[in-house]
Design a protein around this motif. Structure first.
Motif, mmCIF file in Angstrom:
data_model
loop_
_atom_site.group_PDB
_atom_site.id
_atom_site.type_symbol
_atom_site.label_atom_id
_atom_site.label_comp_id
_atom_site.label_asym_id
_atom_site.label_seq_id
_atom_site.Cartn_x
_atom_site.Cartn_y
_atom_site.Cartn_z
ATOM 1 N N ARG A 1 0.822 -1.209 0.000
ATOM 2 C CA ARG A 1 0.000 0.000 0.000
ATOM 3 C C ARG A 1 0.853 1.255 0.000
ATOM 4 O O ARG A 1 0.513 2.253 -0.653
ATOM 5 C CB ARG A 1 -0.923 -0.014 1.222
ATOM 6 N N ALA A 2 1.949 1.214 0.738
ATOM 7 C CA ALA A 2 2.843 2.372 0.765
ATOM 8 C C ALA A 2 3.410 2.651 -0.618
ATOM 9 O O ALA A 2 3.460 3.801 -1.069
ATOM 10 C CB ALA A 2 3.963 2.137 1.767
ATOM 11 N N LEU A 3 3.835 1.604 -1.309
ATOM 12 C CA LEU A 3 4.402 1.767 -2.641
ATOM 13 C C LEU A 3 3.357 2.256 -3.635
ATOM 14 O O LEU A 3 3.627 3.126 -4.466
ATOM 15 C CB LEU A 3 5.006 0.445 -3.122
ATOM 16 N N GLU A 4 2.167 1.698 -3.558
ATOM 17 C CA GLU A 4 1.118 2.052 -4.524
ATOM 18 C C GLU A 4 0.543 3.444 -4.266
ATOM 19 O O GLU A 4 0.015 4.073 -5.194
ATOM 20 C CB GLU A 4 0.011 1.009 -4.487
ATOM 21 N N ASN A 5 0.644 3.931 -3.040
ATOM 22 C CA ASN A 5 0.080 5.242 -2.715
ATOM 23 C C ASN A 5 1.073 6.384 -2.888
ATOM 24 O O ASN A 5 0.693 7.552 -2.797
ATOM 25 C CB ASN A 5 -0.433 5.254 -1.265
ATOM 26 N N ASN A 6 2.333 6.078 -3.146
ATOM 27 C CA ASN A 6 3.339 7.131 -3.271
ATOM 28 C C ASN A 6 3.183 7.878 -4.598
ATOM 29 O O ASN A 6 2.694 7.330 -5.585
ATOM 30 C CB ASN A 6 4.752 6.539 -3.173
ATOM 31 N N VAL A 7 3.606 9.127 -4.617
ATOM 32 C CA VAL A 7 3.452 9.963 -5.819
ATOM 33 C C VAL A 7 4.492 9.636 -6.879
ATOM 34 O O VAL A 7 4.252 9.767 -8.072
ATOM 35 C CB VAL A 7 3.537 11.452 -5.426
ATOM 36 N N TRP A 8 5.708 9.230 -6.493
ATOM 37 C CA TRP A 8 6.797 8.860 -7.403
ATOM 38 C C TRP A 8 7.185 9.989 -8.337
ATOM 39 O O TRP A 8 7.113 9.873 -9.556
ATOM 40 C CB TRP A 8 6.444 7.606 -8.201
ATOM 41 N N LYS A 9 7.643 11.095 -7.748
ATOM 42 C CA LYS A 9 8.109 12.217 -8.571
ATOM 43 C C LYS A 9 9.364 11.852 -9.350
ATOM 44 O O LYS A 9 9.647 12.437 -10.386
ATOM 45 C CB LYS A 9 8.363 13.425 -7.675
ATOM 46 N N GLY A 10 10.156 10.904 -8.830
ATOM 47 C CA GLY A 10 11.351 10.451 -9.543
ATOM 48 C C GLY A 10 11.100 9.255 -10.434
ATOM 49 O O GLY A 10 12.027 8.694 -11.021
ATOM 50 N N ASN A 11 9.817 8.819 -10.498
ATOM 51 C CA ASN A 11 9.385 7.747 -11.385
ATOM 52 C C ASN A 11 10.140 6.432 -11.162
ATOM 53 O O ASN A 11 10.393 6.062 -10.018
ATOM 54 C CB ASN A 11 9.454 8.216 -12.835
ATOM 55 N N ILE A 12 10.496 5.734 -12.236
ATOM 56 C CA ILE A 12 11.053 4.392 -12.113
ATOM 57 C C ILE A 12 12.403 4.423 -11.414
ATOM 58 O O ILE A 12 12.727 3.515 -10.630
ATOM 59 C CB ILE A 12 11.177 3.736 -13.505
ATOM 60 N N ARG A 13 13.205 5.434 -11.659
ATOM 61 C CA ARG A 13 14.507 5.521 -11.003
ATOM 62 C C ARG A 13 14.333 5.637 -9.493
ATOM 63 O O ARG A 13 15.042 5.000 -8.717
ATOM 64 C CB ARG A 13 15.282 6.727 -11.539
#
Length: 347
Positions: free
Chosen positions: A221-233
Motif C-alpha cells: 500500500r505504501a508503494l502504490e500510494n506514493n506519488v513517485w516524482k522520480g518515477n522508475i529511477r
C-alpha cells in the motif's frame, strides 16, 4: 503485443503490463522502422534512454552503433568538439585529431539526452547534419559526410524554448518528425508492484540471499500510494534500499526519504542554551503528568501525527509511511483527533 513487454538495453530492461505502458510501446514500435528523427519527452526517471535504445534496435540500423551523449554534462565550449570532433592544433591541448559522436554513430543512431542544453551555435551545426548529412570538425573546413539518425530527449518544453529563441525553431521542426511522451509512473499504477518485485529480486540476488523477497500488505500500500516524482529511477532506489535493510525475505518497512533524521532537531536557540548549561524546555514527548494511560497514549498519538505531517511537509501518504501505518489507518487517526488536528484532516 504480449501482456508483458520487455526489451533489452545496455543498462537494463523496461517492464510493464498497464494499458498506458503498452500503448506507448506500440506507438514507439511503429515509428522505430521509419528512418526519421524522434523526440522523447518525459519526466526524470521515466526511462528515456531505454526508449531510445529500443527505437534503435527495432530500426533498420539495429546492426549499427548506438551512441549516447548527455548534453547537460558538458560545458557549452566542449559540446561542439564532443559532437563533431576536432583537428590537431584546433585549440590548445588538441595534440591529435579526435573523432566526434556524429562520426562514431555513422550508420547508426545518435541519442542526445537533455537536448535542450545544447547551445545555439552547436544547434546550427546539428541542423546542417540533419539537412545535408555533413559537418566540419572543429578547426577544419573539410566536410565530413555521415548517415546518422538522431533521437533527442528532454524533460523541458522545447516549443517554449523556441518561442524564447533559446532553441532554434528550424532544428526543432527537423527533429520533431515524431514526438513521444513517456508516461510517468503515476499513470502506470498496475506496473508499480511488477517493477518493485523485479527490482527486489535483482537486489536480493546481488546481496547473495537465497529466499525470494516478498512485500507485506503495508509495504504494498505504501508503494502504490506514493506519488513517485522520480518515477522508475526513484522506485528502484526505494525498493533496493528496502531489500538491503530488511531481515530475511519479508519487506515490511519502506523508506521513501532517506534524509529524514530519526533524531529531533534542536532549534538554534535551544542549542545555544545547552552550551550555556540552560535546560532545554523542548521535549518531543508530551507532558503526561496527571493523565490516565489512555489519555497519555492519545496525546502521544496526536503529537506523533503532527510531527510526521511536519516532517513530510503535510504529505499524508508519506506521513503514513513514516509512521509505519497504511494510508487508511493514518486517515482514521486524523479523523479520530479531528478537533486537535483540524488543519490536517482535509490535506
Amino acid at each position: 503485443m504480449s501482456k508483458e513487454s520487455v526489451f533489452p538495453s545496455s543498462r537494463g530492461e523496461a517492464l510493464g503490463q498497464s494499458e498506458t505502458f503498452l500503448n506507448f510501446q506500440e506507438v514507439l514500435s511503429r515509428v522505430a522502422p521509419v528512418d526519421r528523427p524522434v523526440l522523447l519527452i518525459g519526466e526524470r526517471g521515466t526511462g528515456k534512454e531505454l526508449a531510445a535504445s529500443r527505437l534503435h534496435f527495432l530500426s533498420k540500423r539495429w546492426q549499427g552503433p548506438f551512441i549516447t551523449l548527455n548534453c547537460a554534462t558538458l560545458s557549452p565550449s566542449l559540446i561542439e568538439s564532443e559532437l563533431f570532433g576536432y583537428e590537431k592544433g584546433a585549440f590548445t591541448g588538441a595534440e591529435s585529431r579526435r573523432t566526434g559522436r556524429f562520426e562514431a554513430a555513422d550508420g547508426g543512431t545518435l541519442f542526445l539526452d537533455e537536448i535542450g542544453s545544447i547551445p545555439l551555435e552547436a544547434q546550427e551545426k546539428i541542423l546542417r547534419v540533419v539537412e545535408y548529412g555533413s559537418f566540419e570538425r572543429v578547426g577544419s573546413s573539410r566536410p565530413v559526410e555521415v548517415d546518422v539518425r538522431i533521437v533527442g530527449a528532454t524533460n523541458v518544453d522545447l516549443a517554449a524554448m523556441a518561442e524564447r529563441k533559446d532553441f532554434k525553431r528550424d532544428l526543432l521542426d527537423r527533429l520533431s518528425f515524431e514526438v513521444l511522451f513517456l508516461p510517468p509512473l503515476r499513470y502506470r499504477e498496475e506496473d508499480i508492484m511488477l517493477l518493485a518485485s523485479h527490482f527486489a529480486t535483482r537486489m536480493s540476488f546481488e546481496l547473495g540471499r537465497q529466499e525470494m523477497p516478498t512485500f507485506t500488505e503495508t509495504a504494498v500500500r505504501a508503494l502504490e500510494n506514493n506519488v513517485w516524482k522520480g518515477n522508475i529511477r526513484e522506485l528502484k532506489n526505494v525498493v533496493e534500499r528496502a531489500v538491503h535493510r530488511s531481515e530475511g525475505g519479508v519487506i515490511d518497512k519502506i523508506v521513501f526519504d532517506p534524509f529524514i533524521s530519526p533524531y529531533v532537531i534542536v532549534p538554534a536557540a535551544d542549542e545555544e542554551n545547552n552550551k550555556k548549561g540552560i535546560s532545554n524546555t523542548y521535549s518531543p514527548i508530551s507532558n503526561t503528568a496527571g493523565l490516565t494511560l489512555k489519555e497519555a497514549v492519545a496525546e502521544l498519538e496526536k503529537e506523533m501525527l503532527q510531527q510526521a505531517l511536519s516532517i513530510c511537509r503535510h504529505n499524508q501518504k508519506k506521513a503514513a509511511a513514516h509512521l509505519g501505518l497504511t494510508y487508511h489507518q493514518f486517515r482514521g487517526k486524523l479523523r479520530k483527533y479531528s478537533n486537535a488536528l483540524e488543519n490536517h484532516v482535509d490535506g
